[in-house]
Scaffold this motif. Structure first.
Motif, mmCIF file in Angstrom:
data_model
loop_
_atom_site.group_PDB
_atom_site.id
_atom_site.type_symbol
_atom_site.label_atom_id
_atom_site.label_comp_id
_atom_site.label_asym_id
_atom_site.label_seq_id
_atom_site.Cartn_x
_atom_site.Cartn_y
_atom_site.Cartn_z
ATOM 1 N N ALA A 52 10.698 44.078 -28.259
ATOM 2 C CA ALA A 52 10.106 43.893 -27.079
ATOM 3 C C ALA A 52 11.023 43.756 -25.740
ATOM 4 O O ALA A 52 11.869 43.169 -25.739
ATOM 5 C CB ALA A 52 9.385 42.623 -27.169
ATOM 6 N N ALA A 53 10.593 44.784 -24.656
ATOM 7 C CA ALA A 53 11.252 44.795 -23.570
ATOM 8 C C ALA A 53 11.597 43.612 -22.848
ATOM 9 O O ALA A 53 12.478 43.113 -22.022
ATOM 10 C CB ALA A 53 10.801 45.901 -22.514
ATOM 11 N N ASP A 54 10.474 42.540 -23.078
ATOM 12 C CA ASP A 54 10.450 41.369 -22.281
ATOM 13 C C ASP A 54 11.053 40.335 -23.080
ATOM 14 O O ASP A 54 10.996 39.062 -22.608
ATOM 15 C CB ASP A 54 9.016 41.088 -21.871
ATOM 16 C CG ASP A 54 8.248 40.774 -22.875
ATOM 17 O OD1 ASP A 54 8.349 41.345 -24.012
ATOM 18 O OD2 ASP A 54 7.075 39.899 -23.075
ATOM 19 N N ASP A 55 11.378 40.467 -23.980
ATOM 20 C CA ASP A 55 12.265 39.404 -25.164
ATOM 21 C C ASP A 55 13.319 39.398 -25.529
ATOM 22 O O ASP A 55 13.983 38.721 -26.007
ATOM 23 C CB ASP A 55 10.800 39.196 -26.329
ATOM 24 C CG ASP A 55 10.773 38.079 -26.844
ATOM 25 O OD1 ASP A 55 11.485 36.928 -25.921
ATOM 26 O OD2 ASP A 55 10.255 37.625 -27.890
ATOM 27 N N SER A 56 13.764 40.959 -25.538
ATOM 28 C CA SER A 56 15.086 41.361 -26.266
ATOM 29 C C SER A 56 15.247 40.931 -27.520
ATOM 30 O O SER A 56 14.295 40.836 -28.411
ATOM 31 C CB SER A 56 16.216 40.779 -25.247
ATOM 32 O OG SER A 56 17.290 41.554 -25.530
ATOM 33 N N ILE A 57 16.585 40.649 -27.966
ATOM 34 C CA ILE A 57 16.934 40.505 -29.502
ATOM 35 C C ILE A 57 16.601 39.084 -30.007
ATOM 36 O O ILE A 57 17.009 38.094 -29.094
ATOM 37 C CB ILE A 57 18.639 40.654 -29.576
ATOM 38 C CG1 ILE A 57 19.022 41.956 -28.989
ATOM 39 C CG2 ILE A 57 18.957 40.248 -30.875
ATOM 40 C CD1 ILE A 57 18.380 43.249 -29.744
ATOM 41 N N MET A 58 15.825 39.178 -31.076
ATOM 42 C CA MET A 58 15.348 37.727 -31.332
ATOM 43 C C MET A 58 16.016 37.600 -32.898
ATOM 44 O O MET A 58 16.441 38.544 -33.674
ATOM 45 C CB MET A 58 13.999 37.548 -31.530
ATOM 46 C CG MET A 58 13.439 37.736 -30.117
ATOM 47 S SD MET A 58 13.977 36.322 -28.968
ATOM 48 C CE MET A 58 12.945 34.965 -29.752
ATOM 49 N N ILE A 110 12.302 50.428 -27.849
ATOM 50 C CA ILE A 110 11.980 49.288 -26.907
ATOM 51 C C ILE A 110 10.790 49.382 -26.508
ATOM 52 O O ILE A 110 10.186 50.152 -25.715
ATOM 53 C CB ILE A 110 13.413 49.171 -25.617
ATOM 54 C CG1 ILE A 110 14.392 49.442 -26.139
ATOM 55 C CG2 ILE A 110 12.896 48.244 -24.716
ATOM 56 C CD1 ILE A 110 15.565 49.645 -24.907
ATOM 57 N N ASN A 111 9.801 48.363 -26.872
ATOM 58 C CA ASN A 111 8.256 48.527 -26.851
ATOM 59 C C ASN A 111 8.136 47.413 -25.504
ATOM 60 O O ASN A 111 8.867 46.742 -25.000
ATOM 61 C CB ASN A 111 7.587 47.700 -27.919
ATOM 62 C CG ASN A 111 6.048 48.061 -27.812
ATOM 63 O OD1 ASN A 111 5.716 48.913 -27.258
ATOM 64 N ND2 ASN A 111 5.623 47.352 -28.767
ATOM 65 N N LYS A 112 6.613 47.608 -24.984
ATOM 66 C CA LYS A 112 6.009 46.817 -24.067
ATOM 67 C C LYS A 112 6.653 47.197 -22.543
ATOM 68 O O LYS A 112 6.832 46.134 -21.974
ATOM 69 C CB LYS A 112 6.312 45.240 -24.332
ATOM 70 C CG LYS A 112 5.523 45.090 -25.476
ATOM 71 C CD LYS A 112 5.509 43.378 -25.881
ATOM 72 C CE LYS A 112 4.803 43.147 -27.284
ATOM 73 N NZ LYS A 112 4.799 41.591 -27.467
ATOM 74 N N ILE A 113 7.192 48.231 -22.412
ATOM 75 C CA ILE A 113 7.931 48.578 -21.012
ATOM 76 C C ILE A 113 6.802 48.680 -19.921
ATOM 77 O O ILE A 113 7.155 48.648 -18.884
ATOM 78 C CB ILE A 113 8.637 50.025 -21.183
ATOM 79 C CG1 ILE A 113 7.535 51.069 -21.764
ATOM 80 C CG2 ILE A 113 9.739 49.974 -22.323
ATOM 81 C CD1 ILE A 113 7.989 52.502 -21.498
#
Length: 519
Positions: A103-109, A130-133
């Motif tokens: 997710a583009a708003d969350d990055s690596i988890m 990279i989703n949710k752009i």
């Protein structure tokens, strides 16, 4: 070649003049929860699958075919990366490409790291979506920077990892993602012979109350037909019906086709390989052979396993040590990784496949089993079920409370994986003063130790003047009638050696091989 280079120079149509046709790539999508894996799959289904597919049958078949301008792509709809590795652990390479959704708003988890580790262990090409752009809080550049931590360097940062920004909600970038999948598949030159012997891999299976056992299978080689006898694991069956991902009954299915098979008496396990048999008699013979093989393997497992120390001491040393790290805090984890980076040598690489916060999981054990890795924990303890799973699979799982103990273990691992360096060191010398012929022991050199010492099993040279007349080992050493391990300067002794021409006046020079491998 990177994808950028490949876009400029397309792979020739006849890259391999084998006569075997190309097949569609099989793709699996993995990533952290809520990062949009399902949404991305749903968007591709709606736009690239025939209108008849209303979302019901795909959940049953476990895969679907997407038609693109570049050809067909098969997507596996699996529960996640642990299921993917479970299939890999059974020896099945079901996916050609892994899509890691971030997710583009969350990055690596945490689950992103796990998904990447599982894909890398399977050695399949990785494409990052990279989703949710479309979100106002999206930060694509930050995600690209963070990917470097996972050894995934984007192309525009000088690496070779394909990264595609997408929005599963609006569809932006999805066409680019499908093009990149086709490009990677083209470079991989995926081929399968539809006329060859059939083989496939089970993706999922279930028992339907009305129909019976249903197995979802990806065809890998050959063509599967209704009426054929199939063997899977220790079971066999006859194909009564085949259903494709659109819910249609079909008579046959070629390579890279996802199908649902009706005909097995027992539900097979995900990752099991399916093969065809000429008839029921041959199917039974194959099953009987597999049962025998399994029983032999179970007997072999009951024998003592080779310990880590024994493996480290073997001559064929592994040059890369795979590790899975678990720690109590992010700070501890970063400190440990910093230490590991400094400890590895030119000869031994410490490959951290997965680093996470919290106690190790059974998924970690599964990954360790597939990748032949060790699990090292700092200030966290594995549950009883995880420890049991590690023991059953022969995985080395160690916990530490003191950082220095972990450092010592790392040093031991590195040293154990280095090619040992031995050096011959002088022990001592003795003069032969009497040759004794013993009826049982043979020739015994009655000697006087002039310098240093002689040791049993030490290397030995027999000098006659300046000439070396024999090289071997001290097979026995006595003081009077007693066997001894060592005789020091100034003492007499009897020396046994495999040399029948020993003479008075000969000089015995002893040495030993010492391990001088750098610590």
């Amino acid at each position: 070649a990177t994808a950028t280079e490949a876009r400029e120079v397309r792979a020739p149509e006849a890259a391999v003049e084998s006569g075997v046709p190309h097949r569609a790539p099989v793709v699996t999508i993995m990533g952290h929860v809520d990062h949009g894996k399902t949404s991305l799959l749903d968007y591709i289904r709606k736009t690239k699958v025939a209108a008849k597919e209303a979302g019901g049958i795909t959940q049953h078949v476990g895969a679907f075919e997407a038609k693109t301008s570049k050809g067909k792509i098969v997507f596996i709809d699996t529960p996640g990366h642990e299921a993917f590795t479970s299939i890999r652990a059974r020896g099945a390479n079901v996916a050609d490409i892994a899509i890691i959704v971030v997710a583009a708003d969350d990055s690596i988890m945490p689950q992103t790291r796990e998904a990447v580790a599982h894909a890398q262990a399977a050695n399949v090409p990785i494409i990052v979506a990279i989703n949710k752009i479309d979100l106002a809080t999206a930060n694509v550049d930050r995600v690209k920077q963070d990917l470097i931590q996972l050894n995934l360097v984007p192309e525009d940062f000088g690496g070779d990892t394909i990264v595609v920004p997408v929005s599963a909600r609006s569809g932006e970038g999805v066409e680019d993602l499908l093009e990149m999948i086709s490009l990677v598949a083209e470079l991989a030159d995926l081929r399968a012979d539809p006329k060859g012997e059939f083989s496939g891999v089970v993706v999922e299976s279930r028992v339907d109350k009305q129909q019976g056992v249903l197995a979802n299978v990806i065809v890998q080689q050959g063509t599967l037909r209704v009426g054929e006898f199939l063997v899977v694991g220790e079971n066999y069956g006859k194909v009564k019906a085949l259903t494709n991902s659109l819910g249609d009954r079909i008579k046959d299915a070629g390579p890279s086709t996802p199908v649902q098979i009706l005909g097995f008496s027992e539900a097979p396990t995900a990752g099991d390989t399916v093969v065809s048999a000429k008839n029921e008699h041959q199917a039974r013979e194959i099953v009987a052979g597999r049962v025998t093989t399994r029983r032999d393997a179970e007997e072999a497992r009951k024998r003592p396993r080779q310990t880590l120390e024994e493996m480290m001491g073997s001559l064929e040393q592994v040059r890369e040590v795979n590790l899975i790290l678990r720690a109590d805090t992010q700070g501890s984890l970063e400190a440990i990784q910093g230490i590991l980076a400094k400890k590895q040598t030119e000869d031994v690489k410490l490959n951290v496949m997965l680093a996470g916060i919290g106690a190790p999981t059974e998924g970690d054990v599964l990954l360790a089993s597939t990748a032949e890795a060790q699990i090292m924990c700092f200030n966290v303890t594995a549950s009883g079920s995880v420890q049991k799973a590690a023991t059953q699979k022969g995985i080395d799982l160690k916990s530490f409370r003191i950082i220095y103990e972990m450092i010592d273990e790392v040093d031991r691992l590195i040293k154990g994986n280095q090619e040992p360096v031995f050096e011959e060191r002088y022990l001592g010398r003795a003069e032969v003063r009497m040759v004794i012929r013993h009826p049982k022991a043979g020739l015994i050199a009655g000697s006087y130790v002039q310098d240093g010492s002689l040791k049993r099993n030490a290397k030995l040279k027999v000098l006659r003047g300046r000439q070396v007349v024999f090289e071997g080992t001290i097979t026995g050493l006595k003081r009077f009638k007693d066997d001894v391990r060592e005789v020091q300067t100034g003492y007499e002794c009897g020396v046994n050696l495999d040399f029948n021409d020993i003479q008075e006046g000969d000089v015995l020079e002893a040495s030993e091989m010492v391990d001088v491998t750098p610590a």
